[in-house]
Design a protein around this motif. Structure first.
Motif, short mmCIF file in Angstrom:
data_model
loop_
_atom_site.label_atom_id
_atom_site.label_comp_id
_atom_site.label_asym_id
_atom_site.label_seq_id
_atom_site.Cartn_x
_atom_site.Cartn_y
_atom_site.Cartn_z
N MET A 67 0.75 -1.39 -0.11
CA MET A 67 -0.04 0.07 0.05
C MET A 67 0.69 1.34 -0.07
O MET A 67 1.96 1.33 0.75
CB MET A 67 -0.90 0.04 1.29
CG MET A 67 -2.09 -1.15 1.18
SD MET A 67 -3.16 -0.82 -0.05
CE MET A 67 -4.26 -2.12 0.42
N ILE B 219 0.97 5.08 0.49
CA ILE B 219 0.31 6.35 1.09
C ILE B 219 0.97 7.69 1.01
O ILE B 219 2.01 7.79 1.13
CB ILE B 219 0.18 6.07 2.79
CG1 ILE B 219 -0.55 4.79 3.16
CG2 ILE B 219 -0.51 7.35 3.65
CD1 ILE B 219 -0.39 4.54 4.60
N TYR C 48 3.74 -0.20 5.28
CA TYR C 48 3.28 0.54 3.93
C TYR C 48 4.47 1.30 3.46
O TYR C 48 5.33 1.78 4.07
CB TYR C 48 1.95 1.25 4.46
CG TYR C 48 0.86 0.30 4.91
CD1 TYR C 48 0.60 -0.79 4.16
CD2 TYR C 48 0.07 0.78 5.76
CE1 TYR C 48 -0.45 -1.83 4.54
CE2 TYR C 48 -0.90 -0.03 6.23
CZ TYR C 48 -1.21 -1.41 5.75
OH TYR C 48 -2.06 -2.19 6.30
N ASP D 2 -2.75 4.62 -2.90
CA ASP D 2 -3.73 3.88 -2.39
C ASP D 2 -4.54 4.82 -1.17
O ASP D 2 -5.75 4.44 -0.83
CB ASP D 2 -3.35 2.55 -1.54
CG ASP D 2 -2.78 1.71 -2.66
OD1 ASP D 2 -3.56 0.89 -3.16
OD2 ASP D 2 -1.32 1.59 -2.66
N ALA D 3 -3.76 5.56 -0.62
CA ALA D 3 -4.27 6.73 0.35
C ALA D 3 -3.69 7.66 0.22
O ALA D 3 -2.56 7.93 -0.23
CB ALA D 3 -4.26 5.89 1.94
N LYS E 95 -8.31 4.50 -2.15
CA LYS E 95 -9.44 3.76 -1.27
C LYS E 95 -9.68 4.89 -0.16
O LYS E 95 -10.99 4.71 0.31
CB LYS E 95 -8.73 2.58 -0.80
CG LYS E 95 -8.37 1.41 -1.94
CD LYS E 95 -7.45 0.60 -1.56
CE LYS E 95 -6.83 -0.52 -2.46
NZ LYS E 95 -6.11 0.30 -3.47
N ILE F 46 -5.61 5.82 8.79
CA ILE F 46 -5.53 4.98 7.60
C ILE F 46 -4.97 3.74 7.84
O ILE F 46 -5.38 2.45 7.35
CB ILE F 46 -4.42 5.76 6.67
CG1 ILE F 46 -5.14 7.14 6.05
CG2 ILE F 46 -3.81 4.89 5.61
CD1 ILE F 46 -3.84 7.90 5.11
N PHE G 146 -6.72 0.17 6.87
CA PHE G 146 -6.40 -1.10 6.15
C PHE G 146 -5.97 -2.20 6.95
O PHE G 146 -6.49 -3.37 6.36
CB PHE G 146 -4.97 -0.61 5.36
CG PHE G 146 -5.16 0.43 4.27
CD1 PHE G 146 -5.93 0.15 3.28
CD2 PHE G 146 -4.11 1.30 4.10
CE1 PHE G 146 -6.01 1.07 2.29
CE2 PHE G 146 -4.34 2.27 2.95
CZ PHE G 146 -5.15 2.04 2.12
N LYS G 147 -5.65 -2.14 8.09
CA LYS G 147 -5.30 -3.32 8.98
C LYS G 147 -7.00 -3.83 9.48
O LYS G 147 -7.07 -5.26 9.51
CB LYS G 147 -4.72 -2.89 10.30
CG LYS G 147 -3.37 -2.65 9.89
CD LYS G 147 -2.46 -3.63 9.67
CE LYS G 147 -0.97 -3.21 9.07
NZ LYS G 147 -0.05 -4.50 8.86
#
Length: 307
Positions: free
Chosen positions: A1, A3, A28, A50-51, A71, A292, A296-297
Motif C-alpha cells: 500500500m 500512502i 506500508y 492507495d491512500a 481507497k 489510515i 487498512f488493517k
C-alpha cells in the motif's frame, strides 16, 4: 500500500517523522509531495496512491479521477469542504477527517481574538475586559466546548446553542446555559464565537438581522468558515451600528471594503491561523496516519464523513 502525503503547506518535520514511523511501521510505503505549486504535480503523484493525507489541499473530482488506486482520503483537520465528497463516494473512496486534533488551537485563537478586539487591537486607547461579559457559542462541538470552558475560566458567562445536542447534561457539566434559538443566542451575547460548518443550510445564514440584534459593543468572532457569513448583511450592520465589531480567521471577499469603511472595528488574519500551532500540526498528522493504518488493517471507518 502506498500512502501519499500531499501538502502545499507541509506538516512540521516532527509530524512528518511521526507519520513515517506509523506508516512504515505498519509495513506500508510513504510518499511525500510537499510545497507543490501546480495541480499537475498532485495529479501525477496521486496516480498510484492507495491512500491520501491532505491539509487544506483541494481533492477535486479531477484529482479523484486521476487516483486509480485510491481507497481513502484523510483530511488532517476538522473541516472537509476541500474534498469533493460526491466524487469520492461515487468511486467508493472513504473520506475521513481528524476531529478534535486542532480543537484546542482554534479555541485558544478564538479567545485571543476576543481579547485583541476588546483591547482595541493593542493600540493606544481605553479598551475593556472580557471578564463579566456574556459569551455565546454557536455550535457546541469539539471547538465550541473548549471555547466555552476557556471563557468560563476567564470569568465570562457562557451561553450555547446547538440543535444537534439534545442531552442538557452536556452543557450542564460545563456550567453552560443553553438557549432555545439562534435569535436568542445573538440577542444576549457580547461575544459570539461561531463554529458552524458551511452547509447548504448555514451558508449566508449569519447576517444583518442577527448582527443588529446583538448587544451594544458586541463582537462576532468567526473561526469557522467565511461562507456562513452574509457579507453584504455584515457590511450593512457594521455601517448602521458603530459599536459592532467583527474579527475573522477567514477573510471575506469584501475584506478590503470593510477595512476601508470600518477601520479598527474589523480584522481578518492574513491566512487561516486556527490550526497553525506546532501541537495541532503534529496531532492532526499523526491521527491521519493512524486512521489510515487502522482502516487498512481493521476496516475501521469511525471518522468517515461520506457515509
Amino acid at each position: 500500500m502506498k500512502i501519499l502525503v500531499a501538502t502545499e503547506k507541509p506538516f512540521a518535520k516532527k509530524a512528518v517523522d511521526g507519520i513515517r514511523g506509523i506508516v512504515e511501521g505498519a509495513g506500508y510505503e510513504l510518499s511525500l509531495l510537499e510545497k507543490y505549486t501546480d495541480k499537475a504535480q498532485l495529479l501525477e503523484a496521486v496516480a498510484d496512491a492507495d491512500a491520501l493525507i491532505i491539509r487544506s489541499d483541494k481533492v477535486t473530482a479531477e484529482v479523484i479521477a486521476a487516483a486509480k488506486n485510491l481507497k481513502i482520503v484523510v483530511r488532517a483537520g476538522a473541516g472537509y469542504d476541500n474534498v469533493d465528497l460526491a466524487a469520492a463516494t461515487a468511486r467508493g473512496i472513504v473520506v475521513m477527517n481528524t476531529p478534535g486534533q486542532n480543537s484546542n488551537a482554534v479555541a485558544e485563537l478564538a479567545i485571543a481574538m476576543m481579547i485583541f478586539m476588546a483591547r482595541n487591537r493593542f493600540t493606544p486607547g481605553t479598551g475593556s475586559e472580557i471578564q463579566g461579559k456574556t459569551l455565546g457559542i454557536h455550535a457546541y462541538g469539539n471547538v465550541g466546548k473548549l471555547v466555552g470552558r476557556k471563557g468560563r475560566a476567564m470569568g465570562m458567562k457562557v451561553l450555547a446553542y446547538d440543535p444537534f445536542i439534545t442531552d442538557a447534561a452536556v452543557f450542564e457539566a460545563d456550567g453552560v446555559e443553553t438557549v432555545a434559538s439562534v435569535a436568542e443566542l445573538y440577542k444576549r451575547s457580547d461575544y459570539l464565537s461561531l463554529h458552524i460548518p458551511a452547509t447548504a443550510e448555514t451558508k449566508g445564514s449569519i447576517g444583518y438581522e442577527l448582527l443588529m440584534s446583538m448587544p451594544k459593543g458586541a463582537t462576532l468572532v468567526n473561526t469557522a468558515r467565511k461562507e456562513v457569513i452574509d457579507e453584504e448583511g455584515l457590511r450593512r450592520a457594521l455601517a448602521e451600528r458603530e459599536d459592532l465589531k467583527y474579527i475573522t480567521d477567514i477573510a471575506p471577499a469584501n475584506q478590503a471594503e470593510l477595512d476601508e469603511q470600518f477601520g479598527k472595528r474589523v480584522f481578518a488574519t492574513a491566512k487561516k491561523m486556527g490550526a497553525e500551532t506546532a501541537e495541532a500540526n503534529i496531532n492532526a498528522g499523526l491521527a491521519a496516519a493512524s486512521q489510515i493504518v487502522d482502516f487498512f488493517k481493521n476496516g475501521t471507518t469511525r471518522f468517515q464523513v461520506n457515509k
